[in-house]
Design a protein around this motif. Structure first.
Motif, PDB file in Angstrom:
ATOM      1  N   VAL A  92     -24.956 -85.081 -37.870  1.00 50.56           N
ATOM      2  CA  VAL A  92     -23.550 -85.473 -38.196  1.00 50.56           C
ATOM      3  C   VAL A  92     -23.552 -87.181 -38.658  1.00 50.56           C
ATOM      4  O   VAL A  92     -23.094 -87.655 -39.788  1.00 50.56           O
ATOM      5  CB  VAL A  92     -22.431 -85.332 -37.023  1.00 50.56           C
ATOM      6  CG1 VAL A  92     -21.224 -85.871 -37.465  1.00 50.56           C
ATOM      7  CG2 VAL A  92     -22.287 -84.006 -36.949  1.00 50.56           C
ATOM      8  N   VAL A  93     -24.333 -88.006 -37.681  1.00 47.69           N
ATOM      9  CA  VAL A  93     -24.310 -89.484 -37.970  1.00 47.69           C
ATOM     10  C   VAL A  93     -25.094 -89.533 -39.176  1.00 47.69           C
ATOM     11  O   VAL A  93     -24.779 -90.390 -40.075  1.00 47.69           O
ATOM     12  CB  VAL A  93     -25.159 -90.080 -36.860  1.00 47.69           C
ATOM     13  CG1 VAL A  93     -25.563 -91.458 -37.373  1.00 47.69           C
ATOM     14  CG2 VAL A  93     -24.270 -90.098 -35.726  1.00 47.69           C
ATOM     15  N   ASP A  94     -26.124 -88.911 -39.702  1.00 44.01           N
ATOM     16  CA  ASP A  94     -26.619 -88.975 -40.844  1.00 44.01           C
ATOM     17  C   ASP A  94     -25.957 -88.611 -41.851  1.00 44.01           C
ATOM     18  O   ASP A  94     -26.064 -89.278 -42.983  1.00 44.01           O
ATOM     19  CB  ASP A  94     -28.064 -87.997 -40.827  1.00 44.01           C
ATOM     20  CG  ASP A  94     -29.022 -88.540 -42.068  1.00 44.01           C
ATOM     21  OD1 ASP A  94     -29.436 -89.572 -42.146  1.00 44.01           O
ATOM     22  OD2 ASP A  94     -29.520 -87.483 -42.728  1.00 44.01           O
ATOM     23  N   PHE A  95     -25.095 -87.613 -41.830  1.00 45.42           N
ATOM     24  CA  PHE A  95     -24.210 -87.157 -43.011  1.00 45.42           C
ATOM     25  C   PHE A  95     -23.185 -88.399 -43.146  1.00 45.42           C
ATOM     26  O   PHE A  95     -23.050 -88.761 -44.410  1.00 45.42           O
ATOM     27  CB  PHE A  95     -23.692 -85.847 -42.713  1.00 45.42           C
ATOM     28  CG  PHE A  95     -22.560 -85.497 -43.464  1.00 45.42           C
ATOM     29  CD1 PHE A  95     -22.988 -85.059 -44.917  1.00 45.42           C
ATOM     30  CD2 PHE A  95     -21.196 -85.465 -43.241  1.00 45.42           C
ATOM     31  CE1 PHE A  95     -21.964 -84.642 -45.829  1.00 45.42           C
ATOM     32  CE2 PHE A  95     -20.126 -85.158 -44.223  1.00 45.42           C
ATOM     33  CZ  PHE A  95     -20.682 -84.585 -45.504  1.00 45.42           C
ATOM     34  N   MET A  96     -22.501 -88.958 -42.120  1.00 42.15           N
ATOM     35  CA  MET A  96     -21.702 -89.986 -42.270  1.00 42.15           C
ATOM     36  C   MET A  96     -22.435 -91.330 -42.697  1.00 42.15           C
ATOM     37  O   MET A  96     -21.729 -91.905 -43.485  1.00 42.15           O
ATOM     38  CB  MET A  96     -21.008 -90.237 -40.813  1.00 42.15           C
ATOM     39  CG  MET A  96     -20.330 -89.195 -40.167  1.00 42.15           C
ATOM     40  SD  MET A  96     -19.106 -88.567 -41.699  1.00 42.15           S
ATOM     41  CE  MET A  96     -17.953 -89.913 -42.009  1.00 42.15           C
ATOM     42  N   TYR A  97     -23.594 -91.369 -42.276  1.00 40.17           N
ATOM     43  CA  TYR A  97     -24.529 -92.508 -42.964  1.00 40.17           C
ATOM     44  C   TYR A  97     -24.501 -92.622 -44.420  1.00 40.17           C
ATOM     45  O   TYR A  97     -24.029 -93.512 -45.150  1.00 40.17           O
ATOM     46  CB  TYR A  97     -25.934 -92.728 -42.358  1.00 40.17           C
ATOM     47  CG  TYR A  97     -26.363 -93.701 -43.071  1.00 40.17           C
ATOM     48  CD1 TYR A  97     -26.438 -95.208 -42.434  1.00 40.17           C
ATOM     49  CD2 TYR A  97     -27.395 -93.759 -44.071  1.00 40.17           C
ATOM     50  CE1 TYR A  97     -27.214 -96.446 -42.815  1.00 40.17           C
ATOM     51  CE2 TYR A  97     -28.015 -94.925 -44.713  1.00 40.17           C
ATOM     52  CZ  TYR A  97     -27.841 -95.950 -44.156  1.00 40.17           C
ATOM     53  OH  TYR A  97     -28.452 -96.898 -44.760  1.00 40.17           O
ATOM     54  N   PHE A  98     -24.854 -91.392 -44.961  1.00 39.60           N
ATOM     55  CA  PHE A  98     -24.808 -91.258 -46.384  1.00 39.60           C
ATOM     56  C   PHE A  98     -23.550 -91.611 -47.083  1.00 39.60           C
ATOM     57  O   PHE A  98     -23.384 -92.290 -48.100  1.00 39.60           O
ATOM     58  CB  PHE A  98     -25.022 -89.732 -46.917  1.00 39.60           C
ATOM     59  CG  PHE A  98     -25.130 -89.429 -48.356  1.00 39.60           C
ATOM     60  CD1 PHE A  98     -25.809 -89.759 -49.029  1.00 39.60           C
ATOM     61  CD2 PHE A  98     -23.820 -88.933 -48.791  1.00 39.60           C
ATOM     62  CE1 PHE A  98     -25.856 -89.624 -50.517  1.00 39.60           C
ATOM     63  CE2 PHE A  98     -23.455 -88.587 -50.227  1.00 39.60           C
ATOM     64  CZ  PHE A  98     -24.818 -89.146 -50.907  1.00 39.60           C
ATOM     65  N   TRP A  99     -22.336 -91.319 -46.614  1.00 42.44           N
ATOM     66  CA  TRP A  99     -21.073 -91.568 -46.918  1.00 42.44           C
ATOM     67  C   TRP A  99     -20.891 -93.035 -46.930  1.00 42.44           C
ATOM     68  O   TRP A  99     -20.230 -93.719 -47.874  1.00 42.44           O
ATOM     69  CB  TRP A  99     -19.848 -90.875 -46.641  1.00 42.44           C
ATOM     70  CG  TRP A  99     -20.098 -89.342 -46.989  1.00 42.44           C
ATOM     71  CD1 TRP A  99     -20.213 -88.235 -46.298  1.00 42.44           C
ATOM     72  CD2 TRP A  99     -19.730 -89.040 -48.184  1.00 42.44           C
ATOM     73  NE1 TRP A  99     -20.296 -87.083 -47.110  1.00 42.44           N
ATOM     74  CE2 TRP A  99     -20.081 -87.577 -48.586  1.00 42.44           C
ATOM     75  CE3 TRP A  99     -19.345 -89.688 -49.606  1.00 42.44           C
ATOM     76  CZ2 TRP A  99     -19.986 -86.859 -49.590  1.00 42.44           C
ATOM     77  CZ3 TRP A  99     -19.444 -88.876 -50.753  1.00 42.44           C
ATOM     78  CH2 TRP A  99     -19.723 -87.471 -50.698  1.00 42.44           C
ATOM     79  N   PHE A 100     -21.216 -93.629 -45.792  1.00 37.09           N
ATOM     80  CA  PHE A 100     -21.065 -95.066 -45.491  1.00 37.09           C
ATOM     81  C   PHE A 100     -21.977 -95.863 -46.820  1.00 37.09           C
ATOM     82  O   PHE A 100     -21.731 -96.816 -47.396  1.00 37.09           O
ATOM     83  CB  PHE A 100     -21.561 -95.522 -44.233  1.00 37.09           C
ATOM     84  CG  PHE A 100     -22.148 -96.924 -44.324  1.00 37.09           C
ATOM     85  CD1 PHE A 100     -21.449 -98.005 -44.133  1.00 37.09           C
ATOM     86  CD2 PHE A 100     -23.399 -97.095 -43.932  1.00 37.09           C
ATOM     87  CE1 PHE A 100     -21.943 -99.395 -44.361  1.00 37.09           C
ATOM     88  CE2 PHE A 100     -24.120 -98.182 -43.772  1.00 37.09           C
ATOM     89  CZ  PHE A 100     -23.337 -99.300 -43.853  1.00 37.09           C
ATOM     90  N   HIS A 101     -23.091 -95.369 -47.027  1.00 32.31           N
ATOM     91  CA  HIS A 101     -23.960 -95.849 -47.953  1.00 32.31           C
ATOM     92  C   HIS A 101     -23.592 -95.675 -49.398  1.00 32.31           C
ATOM     93  O   HIS A 101     -23.595 -96.838 -50.184  1.00 32.31           O
ATOM     94  CB  HIS A 101     -25.525 -95.480 -47.718  1.00 32.31           C
ATOM     95  CG  HIS A 101     -26.346 -96.382 -48.128  1.00 32.31           C
ATOM     96  ND1 HIS A 101     -27.845 -96.125 -48.173  1.00 32.31           N
ATOM     97  CD2 HIS A 101     -26.601 -97.354 -48.912  1.00 32.31           C
ATOM     98  CE1 HIS A 101     -28.772 -96.732 -48.583  1.00 32.31           C
ATOM     99  NE2 HIS A 101     -27.719 -97.921 -49.124  1.00 32.31           N
ATOM    100  N   TYR A 102     -22.827 -94.724 -49.617  1.00 33.18           N
ATOM    101  CA  TYR A 102     -22.490 -94.308 -51.038  1.00 33.18           C
ATOM    102  C   TYR A 102     -21.418 -95.300 -51.293  1.00 33.18           C
ATOM    103  O   TYR A 102     -21.208 -95.901 -52.342  1.00 33.18           O
ATOM    104  CB  TYR A 102     -22.013 -92.922 -51.025  1.00 33.18           C
ATOM    105  CG  TYR A 102     -21.554 -92.431 -52.356  1.00 33.18           C
ATOM    106  CD1 TYR A 102     -22.422 -91.765 -53.022  1.00 33.18           C
ATOM    107  CD2 TYR A 102     -20.109 -92.560 -52.779  1.00 33.18           C
ATOM    108  CE1 TYR A 102     -22.073 -91.159 -54.276  1.00 33.18           C
ATOM    109  CE2 TYR A 102     -19.928 -91.993 -53.991  1.00 33.18           C
ATOM    110  CZ  TYR A 102     -20.608 -91.396 -54.917  1.00 33.18           C
ATOM    111  OH  TYR A 102     -20.394 -90.773 -55.999  1.00 33.18           O
ATOM    112  N   ALA A 103     -20.439 -95.405 -50.176  1.00 35.55           N
ATOM    113  CA  ALA A 103     -19.137 -96.552 -50.515  1.00 35.55           C
ATOM    114  C   ALA A 103     -19.795 -97.636 -50.641  1.00 35.55           C
ATOM    115  O   ALA A 103     -19.246 -98.627 -51.298  1.00 35.55           O
ATOM    116  CB  ALA A 103     -18.249 -96.388 -49.205  1.00 35.55           C
TER     117      ALA A 103
END
Length: 257
Positions: A92-103
């Motif tokens: 879940v953290v890895d998934f949220m990291y993707f969106w943080f990095h995308y933003a």
């Protein structure tokens, strides 16, 4: 107190592995004459690393834990710390990291902080911690959903640490492509693409550990032509304070593109 002791251990392990890995890469760079190190840029990276570790220890880690603990109190359930919940939390953290990095790449406000990391014109292990000290004041909010679904703040912060620590080893040219792992997990080849300013490489491979998120979003790009590092404009160089605040200052310039 126990959490602080754990992070103290993490920092010690990080320091030992960081020094050993950087020395090994420097020896490889010298023997193979790869020219992936430039003294001023490397010193700037190390200065930014020291400032990042200092501010994290005395300011941002406590702030992040406070914010996560606040939202954890609003969670309808609190998940137990078991082997399976640790695995689930990491994913879940890895998934949220993707969106943080995308933003961080797509939104001007976040890019103003993230540009510090992409300003390096060479790829080596010291580049991994060419980070903006202030970004931790905002990126914590991308991981609030993790505690709202029941993962403890200490578990979330530990998984974020492991994710970032894994990425340290991706910032190198000493490792080539890793066969079938390419496109599944983040690799040095995939992350070199991410740092590229080549047209086909921009805003690609934004996953932390897994690259399946990039495949789902259409942002995966394998390494092909030689990567050109850095960013367009005046953000490159070795002045650490310009690297830290140049993008932020440009946010308030009316002529900013």
């Amino acid at each position: 107190m126990i959490l602080n002791e754990h992070f103290g251990s993490y920092r010690l392990i990080f320091l030992v592995l960081f020094v050993l890995a950087v020395v090994a890469e420097m020896i490889w760079n010298w023997v193979a004459d790869k020219k992936v190190y430039e003294i001023r840029e490397a010193l700037s990276n190390l200065f930014l690393l020291a400032g990042y570790q200092f501010t994290r220890k005395f300011v941002t880690l406590g702030y992040q834990l406070f914010m996560l603990d606040f939202f954890y109190g609003l969670a309808p359930i609190h998940l137990p710390k078991t082997g399976w919940t640790w695995v689930a939390c990491f994913l879940v953290v890895d998934f949220m990291y993707f969106w943080f990095h995308y933003a961080s790449h797509k939104l001007s406000f976040f890019w103003a902080f993230h540009i510090t990391h992409h300003s390096a014109e060479r790829m080596n292990l010291t580049t991994s911690y060419r980070l903006n000290w202030l970004y931790a004041l905002f990126n914590v909010f991308f991981f609030v959903p993790c505690v709202l679904i029941g993962f403890s703040p200490s578990m979330v912060v530990s998984c974020v640490f492991l994710n970032i620590f894994y990425q340290f080893f991706l910032h190198t040219e000493a490792i080539g492509k890793l066969g079938f792992l390419e496109g599944i997990i983040n690799t040095p080849a995939a992350h070199r693409v991410h740092h590229g300013s080549n047209k086909q490489y921009v805003d690609k491979n934004m996953g932390g550990f897994l690259l399946i998120w990039d495949r789902m979003m259409g942002t995966y790009q394998p390494e092909g032509e030689k990567v050109r590092y850095g960013v367009d404009g005046s953000y490159n160089g070795s002045n650490p304070f310009k690297l830290l605040f140049g993008g932020i200052i440009d946010l308030f310039r009316p002529t900013r593109k």
